[in-house]
Design a protein around this motif. Structure first.
Motif, PDB file in Angstrom:
ATOM      1  N   ASP A  35       0.833  -1.209   0.000  1.00 56.89           N
ATOM      2  CA  ASP A  35       0.000   0.000   0.000  1.00 56.89           C
ATOM      3  C   ASP A  35       0.867   1.259   0.000  1.00 56.89           C
ATOM      4  OD1 ASP A  35      -2.718  -1.196   0.247  1.00 56.89           O
ATOM      5  OD2 ASP A  35      -1.884  -1.972   2.118  1.00 56.89           O
ATOM      6  N   LEU A 157      -8.962  -2.288   7.690  1.00 55.34           N
ATOM      7  CA  LEU A 157      -9.208  -0.841   7.634  1.00 55.34           C
ATOM      8  C   LEU A 157      -8.535  -0.223   6.408  1.00 55.34           C
ATOM      9  CD1 LEU A 157      -8.750   0.131  11.383  1.00 55.34           C
ATOM     10  CD2 LEU A 157     -10.842   0.385  10.040  1.00 55.34           C
ATOM     11  N   SER A 159      -7.865  -1.697   3.631  1.00 60.51           N
ATOM     12  CA  SER A 159      -8.560  -2.095   2.402  1.00 60.51           C
ATOM     13  C   SER A 159      -9.901  -1.374   2.255  1.00 60.51           C
ATOM     14  CB  SER A 159      -8.756  -3.616   2.355  1.00 60.51           C
ATOM     15  OG  SER A 159      -9.737  -4.034   3.273  1.00 60.51           O
ATOM     16  N   TRP A 160     -10.544  -1.067   3.351  1.00 59.85           N
ATOM     17  CA  TRP A 160     -11.817  -0.348   3.301  1.00 59.85           C
ATOM     18  C   TRP A 160     -11.632   1.132   2.989  1.00 59.85           C
ATOM     19  CZ3 TRP A 160     -13.964  -2.592   8.473  1.00 59.85           C
ATOM     20  CH2 TRP A 160     -14.485  -3.865   8.250  1.00 59.85           C
ATOM     21  N   TYR A 161     -10.590   1.724   3.546  1.00 63.11           N
ATOM     22  CA  TYR A 161     -10.369   3.166   3.404  1.00 63.11           C
ATOM     23  C   TYR A 161      -9.097   3.419   2.607  1.00 63.11           C
ATOM     24  CZ  TYR A 161     -14.019   3.093   6.885  1.00 63.11           C
ATOM     25  OH  TYR A 161     -15.187   2.840   7.537  1.00 63.11           O
ATOM     26  N   ASP A 162      -7.981   3.573   3.309  1.00 58.87           N
ATOM     27  CA  ASP A 162      -6.683   3.630   2.631  1.00 58.87           C
ATOM     28  C   ASP A 162      -5.594   3.334   3.646  1.00 58.87           C
ATOM     29  OD1 ASP A 162      -5.746   6.006   3.859  1.00 58.87           O
ATOM     30  OD2 ASP A 162      -5.666   7.143   2.010  1.00 58.87           O
ATOM     31  N   TRP A 163      -4.352   3.341   3.192  1.00 62.81           N
ATOM     32  CA  TRP A 163      -3.232   2.908   4.031  1.00 62.81           C
ATOM     33  C   TRP A 163      -3.100   3.711   5.316  1.00 62.81           C
ATOM     34  CZ3 TRP A 163       0.546   6.205   5.545  1.00 62.81           C
ATOM     35  CH2 TRP A 163       0.669   7.405   4.837  1.00 62.81           C
ATOM     36  N   SER A 164      -3.586   4.937   5.357  1.00 60.43           N
ATOM     37  CA  SER A 164      -3.418   5.777   6.543  1.00 60.43           C
ATOM     38  C   SER A 164      -4.424   5.471   7.658  1.00 60.43           C
ATOM     39  CB  SER A 164      -3.504   7.253   6.155  1.00 60.43           C
ATOM     40  OG  SER A 164      -4.774   7.543   5.608  1.00 60.43           O
ATOM     41  N   ALA A 165      -5.515   4.781   7.337  1.00 59.72           N
ATOM     42  CA  ALA A 165      -6.560   4.506   8.330  1.00 59.72           C
ATOM     43  C   ALA A 165      -6.037   3.805   9.589  1.00 59.72           C
ATOM     44  CB  ALA A 165      -7.698   3.715   7.699  1.00 59.72           C
ATOM     45  N   TYR A 168      -4.365   6.360  11.808  1.00 59.89           N
ATOM     46  CA  TYR A 168      -5.323   7.232  12.483  1.00 59.89           C
ATOM     47  C   TYR A 168      -5.951   6.543  13.695  1.00 59.89           C
ATOM     48  CZ  TYR A 168      -5.258  10.820   8.848  1.00 59.89           C
ATOM     49  OH  TYR A 168      -4.892  11.834   7.986  1.00 59.89           O
TER      50      TYR A 168
END
Length: 174
Positions: A35, A157, A159-165, A168
């Motif tokens: 990612d 998380l 895969s659902w949102y992006d690598w930074s999720a 966070y």
């Protein structure tokens, strides 16, 4: 149950939670390598440097603070280190390239090393010798829980949102 035993259990579980956050923060980087490579336009061959920089920073900072850490109240030290780890982890979520991610991972590692040490010292201070082995097992068991549940959840998380999720979530949970 008397008050001191209740306080002891709270301290053990709080230190286990700190260890869990720290372990997820440490372990999440390697599985997210692909990612990072895509999102930050970096070579996947450099992903190992991210994990290594965190570990190196944790080791160096632990050695640097070893001489001074016992001069301060343990609660204050754990708060400063936990806040530092949380802020640095949130900064990781906002990295824009390999260099910025490496710098923020090093900063996170800088706070993580002493955080583990002070958490174990707090358990040692709070728990009598006859219950200390069990207490340490609970705290260190959080590392395994991080691998079993934290990493798969972090990857989901991402895969659902992006690598930074995951950064966070981990950063705000500290």
């Amino acid at each position: 149950m008397n008050d001191s035993l209740a306080l002891e259990k709270k301290a053990i579980w709080l230190m286990a939670l700190i260890q869990l956050v720290n372990a997820v923060d440490f372990m999440i980087v390697m599985p997210l390598g692909a990612d990072f490579a895509r999102a930050l336009h970096m070579s996947a061959a450099n992903i190992g440097y991210l994990g290594g920089s965190y570990t190196l920073a944790a080791a160096v900072s632990s050695l640097l603070v070893a001489k001074y850490i016992d001069r301060f109240d343990r609660k204050h030290v754990v708060l400063v280190m936990l806040i530092g780890l949380s802020v640095a982890t949130l900064m990781c979520a906002n990295a824009w390239n390999m260099e910025s991610l490496m710098a923020t991972r090093m900063l996170a590692g800088f706070f993580a090393g002493p955080l583990v040490a002070i958490a174990l010292a707090i358990v040692t201070d709070c728990v009598p010798v006859e219950r200390r082995g069990r207490a340490m097992a609970i705290v260190m068991g959080a590392f395994s829980i991080a691998a079993i549940a934290g990493i798969p959840l972090g990857l989901k998380l991402a895969s659902w949102y992006d690598w930074s999720a995951p950064f966070y979530i981990v950063g705000t949970s500290g």
